[in-house]
Enzyme design. Structure first.
Site: not given
Length: 161
Positions: A21, A89-91, A94
């Protein structure tokens, strides 16, 4: 990272060893591409968005699926990472996978101060002022909580000399 209710990591069928990421414009053609190459040269199957997405696919669901199918997520926090709602949003995904799937989460702070991410200060303060105008309060709170959680993990801090 993870709780007693999470599945055993050894019982999960991972598709990727590592999900990277990162904020593309900050590190794609430098640190992250070198990290990607080094990991692959050592035999790791690494998901990096430019490698594994097919032209014409919807990006967001593919990325979120790849996160959930990765044994390890490496987050390269950089100067403009928190400016991107996409990265945030990825975080969130994750950190969720770290809690629910016992996924290993490894943050790297690249030319940034981890405490700025932990407390959303410095340039992150202005990033979140913009996010507060554009996004719902619950979403912004979720992003802030994910940043704080990630910044509290044992991390690598790298600075250019």
């Amino acid at each position: 990272m993870g709780s007693g209710a999470a599945p055993e990591a050894s019982s999960i069928k991972w598709k990727y060893d590592i999900f990277l990421s990162f904020r593309g414009e900050d590190t794609r053609n430098g640190f992250t591409s070198h990290l990607h190459k080094a990991l692959e040269s050592r035999g790791y199957d690494v998901f990096m968005d430019e490698d594994d997405l097919q032209v014409g696919q919807v990006i967001k669901p593919e990325l979120l699926q790849a996160i959930g199918k990765s044994k390890i997520s490496v987050i390269v926090f950089s100067k403009r990472y928190a400016d991107s709602s996409w990265c945030l949003n990825e975080l969130v995904k994750i950190m969720e996978c770290g809690r629910t799937l016992n996924q290993i989460v490894l943050p790297i702070f690249y030319n940034v101060d981890p405490s700025d991410f932990r407390h959303q200060k410095g340039t992150l303060e202005s990033d979140f002022q913009k996010h507060t105008i554009r996004h719902k309060d619950e979403v912004v709170k979720e992003w802030k909580d994910a940043l704080t959680e990630a910044a509290d993990l044992c991390a690598g801090v790298l600075k250019d000399r």
